[in-house]
Design a protein around this motif. Structure first.
Motif, PDB file in Angstrom:
ATOM      1  N   GLN A 131      88.601  -8.794 105.519  1.00  0.00           N
ATOM      2  CA  GLN A 131      88.870  -7.858 104.416  1.00  0.00           C
ATOM      3  C   GLN A 131      89.579  -6.607 104.927  1.00  0.00           C
ATOM      4  OE1 GLN A 131      88.612  -8.336 101.303  1.00  0.00           O
ATOM      5  NE2 GLN A 131      89.081  -6.263 100.596  1.00  0.00           N
ATOM      6  N   GLN A 132      89.126  -6.137 106.085  1.00  0.00           N
ATOM      7  CA  GLN A 132      89.751  -4.956 106.692  1.00  0.00           C
ATOM      8  C   GLN A 132      91.224  -5.211 106.994  1.00  0.00           C
ATOM      9  OE1 GLN A 132      88.687  -3.747 110.833  1.00  0.00           O
ATOM     10  NE2 GLN A 132      87.846  -1.917 109.840  1.00  0.00           N
ATOM     11  N   GLN A 133      91.500  -6.371 107.582  1.00  0.00           N
ATOM     12  CA  GLN A 133      92.886  -6.717 107.899  1.00  0.00           C
ATOM     13  C   GLN A 133      93.702  -6.940 106.627  1.00  0.00           C
ATOM     14  OE1 GLN A 133      94.307  -6.544 110.912  1.00  0.00           O
ATOM     15  NE2 GLN A 133      92.295  -5.751 111.517  1.00  0.00           N
ATOM     16  N   ARG A 134      93.049  -7.541 105.593  1.00  0.00           N
ATOM     17  CA  ARG A 134      93.738  -7.764 104.330  1.00  0.00           C
ATOM     18  C   ARG A 134      94.158  -6.425 103.712  1.00  0.00           C
ATOM     19  NH1 ARG A 134      90.029 -10.462 101.758  1.00  0.00           N
ATOM     20  NH2 ARG A 134      90.840 -12.565 102.161  1.00  0.00           N
ATOM     21  N   VAL A 135      93.232  -5.454 103.756  1.00  0.00           N
ATOM     22  CA  VAL A 135      93.527  -4.115 103.222  1.00  0.00           C
ATOM     23  C   VAL A 135      94.676  -3.477 104.005  1.00  0.00           C
ATOM     24  CG1 VAL A 135      92.640  -1.763 102.960  1.00  0.00           C
ATOM     25  CG2 VAL A 135      91.231  -3.715 102.278  1.00  0.00           C
ATOM     26  N   LYS A 136      94.633  -3.613 105.346  1.00  0.00           N
ATOM     27  CA  LYS A 136      95.705  -3.049 106.178  1.00  0.00           C
ATOM     28  C   LYS A 136      97.052  -3.678 105.844  1.00  0.00           C
ATOM     29  CE  LYS A 136      93.064  -1.574 110.224  1.00  0.00           C
ATOM     30  NZ  LYS A 136      92.863  -1.753 111.691  1.00  0.00           N
ATOM     31  N   ILE A 137      97.039  -5.019 105.687  1.00  0.00           N
ATOM     32  CA  ILE A 137      98.288  -5.740 105.360  1.00  0.00           C
ATOM     33  C   ILE A 137      98.812  -5.297 103.997  1.00  0.00           C
ATOM     34  CG2 ILE A 137      99.249  -8.006 104.805  1.00  0.00           C
ATOM     35  CD1 ILE A 137      97.318  -9.151 106.965  1.00  0.00           C
ATOM     36  N   MET A 138      97.880  -5.179 103.009  1.00  0.00           N
ATOM     37  CA  MET A 138      98.293  -4.749 101.678  1.00  0.00           C
ATOM     38  C   MET A 138      98.859  -3.330 101.712  1.00  0.00           C
ATOM     39  SD  MET A 138      95.171  -6.302  99.362  1.00  0.00           S
ATOM     40  CE  MET A 138      95.744  -5.506  97.863  1.00  0.00           C
ATOM     41  N   GLU A 139      98.202  -2.439 102.469  1.00  0.00           N
ATOM     42  CA  GLU A 139      98.685  -1.059 102.602  1.00  0.00           C
ATOM     43  C   GLU A 139     100.047  -1.034 103.278  1.00  0.00           C
ATOM     44  OE1 GLU A 139      95.610   0.908 104.711  1.00  0.00           O
ATOM     45  OE2 GLU A 139      94.404   1.327 102.912  1.00  0.00           O
ATOM     46  N   TYR A 140     100.217  -1.891 104.298  1.00  0.00           N
ATOM     47  CA  TYR A 140     101.507  -1.958 105.012  1.00  0.00           C
ATOM     48  C   TYR A 140     102.632  -2.367 104.071  1.00  0.00           C
ATOM     49  CZ  TYR A 140     105.108  -3.802 108.131  1.00  0.00           C
ATOM     50  OH  TYR A 140     106.294  -4.077 108.737  1.00  0.00           O
ATOM     51  N   TYR A 141     102.386  -3.427 103.288  1.00  0.00           N
ATOM     52  CA  TYR A 141     103.437  -3.903 102.392  1.00  0.00           C
ATOM     53  C   TYR A 141     103.654  -2.967 101.202  1.00  0.00           C
ATOM     54  CZ  TYR A 141     104.190  -8.196 104.948  1.00  0.00           C
ATOM     55  OH  TYR A 141     104.547  -9.099 105.922  1.00  0.00           O
ATOM     56  N   GLU A 142     102.592  -2.247 100.803  1.00  0.00           N
ATOM     57  CA  GLU A 142     102.772  -1.237  99.762  1.00  0.00           C
ATOM     58  C   GLU A 142     103.672  -0.117 100.258  1.00  0.00           C
ATOM     59  OE1 GLU A 142      98.976   0.137  98.476  1.00  0.00           O
ATOM     60  OE2 GLU A 142      98.511  -1.673  97.334  1.00  0.00           O
TER      61      GLU A 142
END
Length: 226
Positions: free
Chosen positions: A47-58
């Protein structure tokens, strides 16, 4: 009653079996707990990595959107500048045509003589000195001499002052000028130019806003009229 060796062996075996079972159950409990904790930690990390990936692409999406806005703004500004340059070039062409047509003014001697008289009287008012040196084209020298008395009279009528004039026969205005006069004080500190080209320049500067509106319509970005 004492236990026989066989009974002792049975009890020991029973105790060992119980201990093994207890140990097995404990191992299973520990493994289950470890599995649960592993899954929880794995889920947390995922979940932490998913949030980081989502923030990166945002962030990337915002950067791309910003870059598109900047590019569109730059392209719009470039287009506006091209339009403005084309308009200014068109106005310059019109002003150049007006300059070319100035030559026709001097062809009508009677009309030009009246214009020259007005330009000379106006020059007297602008310089407003008691002594002036007058320069004109060599071709206009005889006309200037003819209109000087009436121009001086007009100046005196307007200001109540007299003026002493001298026609500079050594430094004529360039022959490529269309016409008009220049005046200066004897010491040369004050100079006024009232050539036809100078008058056209002055009038065109005043009329350019009106000319732009006539040619290209009202500017929608202008809130107040000048």
């Amino acid at each position: 009653m004492a236990l026989s060796d066989q009974d002792v062996q049975k009890k020991l075996k029973h105790m060992i079996t119980f201990i093994d079972q207890e140990a097995s159950e404990k191992v299973e409990e520990i493994e289950a707990k470890a599995e649960e904790e592993f899954n929880i930690e794995k889920g947390r990390l995922v979940q932490q990595q998913r949030v980081k990936i989502m923030e990166y692409y945002e962030r990337k999406e915002k950067q791309v959107e910003l870059a598109k806005k900047i590019q569109n703004s730059n392209m719009l500004n470039a287009s506006r500048l091209k339009v403005l340059k084309a308009r200014e070039d068109h106005i310059s062409v019109l002003l150049d045509l007006a300059k070319e047509r100035l030559a026709s003014v001097t062809k009508d001697q009677a009309r030009y003589k009246a214009i020259l008289e007005g330009l000379t009287a106006q020059c007297f008012c602008q310089i407003n000195e008691s002594k002036v040196i007058i320069r004109c084209r060599k071709a206009d020298e005889h006309l200037v001499k003819d209109i000087l008395p009436s121009a001086i009279a007009t100046y005196k009528k307007l200001t109540g002052r007299s003026v002493e004039t001298k026609l500079d026969g050594d430094n004529y205005l360039p022959s490529e000028l269309t016409g008009g006069v220049e005046m200066s004080t004897p010491n040369g500190k004050i100079k006024v130019s009232n050539t036809l080209e100078k008058r056209l320049q002055s009038i065109s500067e005043q009329m350019i806003p009106e000319l732009r509106e006539t040619l290209f319509g009202k500017n929608p970005n202008r809130k107040f009229d000048e």
